[in-house]
Design an enzyme around this catalytic site. Structure first.
Site, mmCIF file in Angstrom:
data_model
loop_
_atom_site.group_PDB
_atom_site.id
_atom_site.type_symbol
_atom_site.label_atom_id
_atom_site.label_comp_id
_atom_site.label_asym_id
_atom_site.label_seq_id
_atom_site.Cartn_x
_atom_site.Cartn_y
_atom_site.Cartn_z
ATOM 1 N N ASP A 106 -9.492 5.322 -1.729
ATOM 2 C CA ASP A 106 -8.335 5.874 -2.456
ATOM 3 C C ASP A 106 -8.827 6.597 -3.710
ATOM 4 O OD1 ASP A 106 -8.886 3.925 -4.338
ATOM 5 O OD2 ASP A 106 -6.812 3.258 -4.531
ATOM 6 N N TYR B 156 -6.706 6.199 4.435
ATOM 7 C CA TYR B 156 -6.888 5.170 3.407
ATOM 8 C C TYR B 156 -6.042 3.922 3.702
ATOM 9 C CZ TYR B 156 -5.872 2.219 -0.405
ATOM 10 O OH TYR B 156 -5.672 1.069 -1.115
ATOM 11 N N GLU C 286 0.815 -1.214 0.000
ATOM 12 C CA GLU C 286 0.000 0.000 0.000
ATOM 13 C C GLU C 286 0.853 1.270 0.000
ATOM 14 O OE1 GLU C 286 -3.021 0.256 -0.757
ATOM 15 O OE2 GLU C 286 -3.591 -1.845 -0.648
HETATM 16 N N1 ADE Z 1 -3.970 0.632 -5.371
HETATM 17 C C1 ADE Z 1 -3.863 0.858 -4.061
HETATM 18 N N2 ADE Z 1 -4.082 -0.262 -3.356
HETATM 19 C C2 ADE Z 1 -4.306 -1.236 -4.265
HETATM 20 C C3 ADE Z 1 -4.563 -2.616 -4.176
HETATM 21 N N3 ADE Z 1 -4.599 -3.218 -2.991
HETATM 22 N N4 ADE Z 1 -4.753 -3.291 -5.311
HETATM 23 C C4 ADE Z 1 -4.704 -2.657 -6.482
HETATM 24 N N5 ADE Z 1 -4.452 -1.370 -6.649
HETATM 25 C C5 ADE Z 1 -4.243 -0.660 -5.545
#
Ligand code: ADE
Length: 344
Positions: free
Chosen positions: A135, A117, A34
């Site tokens: 997000d 987030y 993340e």
């Molecule tokens: N962007 C941010 N977190 C994500 C996730 N877990 N899977 C795909 N895209 C992402």
């Protein structure tokens, strides 16, 4: 479960990408993924994620590394405060929490570099806690679905979208639900050319009904970008080149660079170095766009005597060890062209 939640999970199970952080509930790996994905696209992020978990398979390995090793592995991803925070947080968890990753939303939210987030993502993916992870993908999807014009970069907007996301959350499967919301925003409700023709929510979508898809989500601020002019000096002398560590609270903090003369205006280098025996020779120019600044970088080949005019803390580094230092990518690219940086 709401109709929306059922449809969303159906779509997700049929369409999700098999991304490596989706097959684990290890909070260390989810946290790492993340942080990487905060400002990085999935394709580029995946390669870095794999390198990180190979080199640092658990939080102890990351904590034991030096900051320089972590920055080196992060090189090219940009927004390096993410890497510095990641490393500092790993050390904090290992030394203060016996290596146990915090397991509640408020405790996760306390970690450096973790905002609402990321805390909700970790809490729901790893511990099945009912927190909606909102997000950029989710803001876009919700703003269109509900036809909301409130700007997403305001306190009011954040509150409103979080509330809507919490209302829609599937409390039985919060982790999958959040992944599905993110994936739907990324693959279907895309910033440009969203796939409305095959969208399972088209009939419920306010923006589709009113023809406002392309104008949503709304943002309020136009970010002002500061212009900076960096003049880098490539000085090779007796098998060494000169480097310095960037210090102070500024872009690329703790990364290495060539001796630099910075100016706020585009002034010729002769005026900046004054009278020197040999005027530096321009060999390359790049424009590097960051979120809050635009850096115009010029590279010169210069004579060692120029350094006497400057006041940095310069190290003479043998050519064969230059590749070990973490650099901003534009410097790494220049050095690669010039002296062929080895890859470890
Ligand atoms: N962007 C941010 N977190 C994500 C996730 N877990 N899977 C795909 N895209 C992402």
């Amino acid at each position: 479960m709401t109709d929306f939640g059922i449809k969303l999970l159906e779509w997700y199970h049929l369409n999700k990408r098999p991304l490596p952080w989706r097959s684990t509930t290890d909070p260390y790996r989810v946290w790492l993924s993340e942080i990487i994905l905060q400002q990085t696209q999935v394709v580029q992020g995946t390669a870095y994620y794999m390198r990180f978990v190979n080199q640092f398979p658990d939080i102890k390995h990351l904590a034991q590394a030096s900051e320089e090793q972590v920055l080196k592995l992060w090189q090219g991803l940009g927004y390096y405060s993410r890497a510095r925070n990641l490393h500092a947080t790993a050390q904090y968890i290992v030394s203060e929490l016996k290596g146990d990753f915090p397991q509640s939303y408020p405790e996760i939210l306390q970690l450096k570099g973790v905002g609402p987030y990321t805390a909700a993502a970790i809490a729901s993916f790893c511990f099945n806690l009912p927190h909606a992870a909102v997000d950029g993908n989710v803001y876009r999807f919700l703003s269109r679905l509900k036809g909301i014009e409130t700007a997403i970069d305001t306190t009011e907007g954040k509150k409103l979208f979080t509330q809507i996301a919490e209302d829609l959350l599937n409390h039985r499967h919060p982790g999958d639900h959040n992944q599905a919301m993110i994936e739907f925003g990324a693959l279907m409700c895309k910033p440009v050319n969203p796939l409305c023709g095959e969208c399972p929510f088209r009939e419920d979508c306010m923006a589709f009904a009113t023809g406002t898809i392309t104008s949503l989500p709304k943002k309020s601020k136009k970010i002002r970008q500061r212009k900076r002019y960096f003049h880098y000096l490539f000085i090779e002398d007796e098998g060494q080149i000169y480097l310095e560590k960037r210090e102070g609270d500024d872009v690329w903090k703790n990364l290495y660079q060539l001796p630099v003369i910075e100016a706020a205006k585009n002034i010729p280098i002769q005026q900046l170095v004054g009278a020197v025996v040999e005027v530096p020779i321009l060999v390359n120019e790049y424009k590097h766009v960051l979120s809050h600044q635009i850096i115009y970088a010029s590279f010169y080949v210069a004579d060692k005597s120029v350094l006497e005019k400057l006041k940095g803390n310069y190290l003479g580094v043998p050519l064969k060890t230059v590749h070990k230092y973490p650099f901003p990518q534009l410097i790494a690219n220049f050095l690669n062209e010039r002296i062929g940086l080895k890859q470890d």
